[in-house]
Design an enzyme around this catalytic site. Sequence first.
Site, PDB file in Angstrom:
ATOM      1  N   PRO A 148       6.798   0.931 -32.506  1.00 14.30           N
ATOM      2  CA  PRO A 148       7.171  -0.473 -32.686  1.00 14.30           C
ATOM      3  C   PRO A 148       6.253  -1.389 -31.890  1.00 14.30           C
ATOM      4  CG  PRO A 148       9.119   0.863 -32.361  1.00 14.30           C
ATOM      5  CD  PRO A 148       7.948   1.759 -32.088  1.00 14.30           C
ATOM      6  N   GLN A 150       4.586  -4.097 -29.708  1.00 16.80           N
ATOM      7  CA  GLN A 150       4.705  -4.894 -28.488  1.00 16.80           C
ATOM      8  C   GLN A 150       6.125  -4.928 -27.909  1.00 16.80           C
ATOM      9  OE1 GLN A 150       3.245  -9.215 -28.147  1.00 16.80           O
ATOM     10  NE2 GLN A 150       1.500  -7.986 -27.482  1.00 16.80           N
ATOM     11  N   GLY A 152       6.680  -2.594 -25.295  1.00 17.29           N
ATOM     12  CA  GLY A 152       6.530  -1.858 -24.040  1.00 17.29           C
ATOM     13  C   GLY A 152       6.620  -0.356 -24.162  1.00 17.29           C
ATOM     14  N   SER A 154       3.756   1.400 -25.252  1.00 11.92           N
ATOM     15  CA  SER A 154       2.366   1.842 -25.121  1.00 11.92           C
ATOM     16  C   SER A 154       1.779   2.377 -26.421  1.00 11.92           C
ATOM     17  CB  SER A 154       2.250   2.903 -24.011  1.00 11.92           C
ATOM     18  OG  SER A 154       0.938   2.972 -23.524  1.00 11.92           O
ATOM     19  N   GLY A 155       1.955   1.609 -27.480  1.00 11.68           N
ATOM     20  CA  GLY A 155       1.405   2.008 -28.778  1.00 11.68           C
ATOM     21  C   GLY A 155      -0.112   1.984 -28.834  1.00 11.68           C
ATOM     22  N   SER A 156      -0.730   1.005 -28.168  1.00  9.04           N
ATOM     23  CA  SER A 156      -2.189   0.891 -28.214  1.00  9.04           C
ATOM     24  C   SER A 156      -2.859   2.104 -27.572  1.00  9.04           C
ATOM     25  CB  SER A 156      -2.648  -0.381 -27.497  1.00  9.04           C
ATOM     26  OG  SER A 156      -2.215  -1.534 -28.192  1.00  9.04           O
ATOM     27  N   SER A 157      -2.394   2.474 -26.393  1.00  5.19           N
ATOM     28  CA  SER A 157      -3.029   3.605 -25.719  1.00  5.19           C
ATOM     29  C   SER A 157      -2.696   4.930 -26.400  1.00  5.19           C
ATOM     30  CB  SER A 157      -2.640   3.660 -24.232  1.00  5.19           C
ATOM     31  OG  SER A 157      -1.252   3.740 -24.063  1.00  5.19           O
ATOM     32  N   ALA A 158      -1.612   4.965 -27.187  1.00  7.63           N
ATOM     33  CA  ALA A 158      -1.317   6.175 -27.971  1.00  7.63           C
ATOM     34  C   ALA A 158      -2.408   6.400 -29.016  1.00  7.63           C
ATOM     35  CB  ALA A 158       0.052   6.074 -28.641  1.00  7.63           C
ATOM     36  N   ASP A 201       0.629   4.764 -18.293  1.00  5.90           N
ATOM     37  CA  ASP A 201       0.740   5.055 -19.723  1.00  5.90           C
ATOM     38  C   ASP A 201      -0.274   6.103 -20.149  1.00  5.90           C
ATOM     39  OD1 ASP A 201       2.346   2.913 -19.326  1.00  5.90           O
ATOM     40  OD2 ASP A 201       1.363   1.590 -20.765  1.00  5.90           O
TER      41      ASP A 201
END
Length: 392
Positions: A148, A150, A152, A154-158, A201
């Site tokens: 989901p 933004q 919190g 940590s989707g970007s770093s995933a 993260d």
Amino acid sequence: EREEEEERRRRESARGDAEAGSAMAEECITECAYARIGLLGNPSDIYWGKTIALGITNYGAKVTLKPNDRAEDGTVTVVPNMRLDVLEHESILTLSETLSERGYYGGTRLLLSLLKVFADYCKDEGIDLSRSKSGKRGFSLAYESDVPYQIGLSGSSAIICAALKCLVRYYDLKDSIPKPVLPNLMLKSENELGIVAGYMDRVIQVYGGVVCMDFERTSFEVNGHGAYDEMDPKLLPELHLMFRQSSSSSPSSSQTSEEGSGNSGRIHSGVRERWLRGDEEVVQAMQVFRAIAEKGAKMLLDRKLGEDFAALMRRNFNLRRNIFGDEVLGRSNLEMVNLAESVGAAGKFTGSGGAIVVYCPRGQEQAKDLETKCVEKGYAFVKVKVAEPSHW
């Protein structure tokens, strides 16, 4: 006879191309990395603190590396995601709605930044990628994510972590890059894009499972990284994740995109400035966060949880609330914590806001009561699935 010979050669050539294409398909590399929850001690990871975090398989990112068909083709391509890197919209209104919900950036810039940082690191370390088993053959990278947006988790770093796993496998660098260095490469990739974040993260996404991480400054100065102690995921109590069903930055949410969303850079800016100035309140708070993580690790190892562990989570949240302030935390985030407290459960931020991790010390009946309240209020209430330790 000449025509028959030419036809035979054409068939053999076609068969060879088909076999080569099949072999290339088998060489495709797909890797996953998962969302994460900061359980205790966060947000002190940006401030030389100590935290406990866990990876969760409820949500994650997947990256596929497909080698080019021809070995001499060194082209590297980043493939935009049709759902997340939308450049064509049905109308100007749908464009506005999409950008309000998803922001202006998809995952392609993350992959491009990682590729640059990865290449620079290998060059600096004397790693000749052309001498690897893949030689000079290039590849394409494509990604997908269901984390989901933004809130919190940590989707970007995933996305970055899954891609880094692909690169390590493709170039067979498992023994060439120390595991504790991998989170550094991930963080540098985001720093290149102006993203302000900490190590937590990236560490948990590299290691998976549950990790108690010490970011003491001396360790970084001596070793170039922190001290990361992996813990048995079975030590954790049952945990739940709570977040608003719609994106935290969606116009339909009860908070605006400038209030309490998971934008860690903006969330941390004021507190970080105070910390850099040596503000006594902030410096002392970071030491308390460290102590909270240490106490939590001991409680997990001793299997002494219940109301005492819930109280520790509350202490973590209240300390964060004290130094960041309600305006930064956001009304929706505070509502979620208060909702958990209304049934006697403890809740705290998973990251920089948008979702909270919930512990119900009285067990499943308490969790069911809270789930009912979440449904009434429009919040998702999801049982956490802890990821297994990650093997590179």
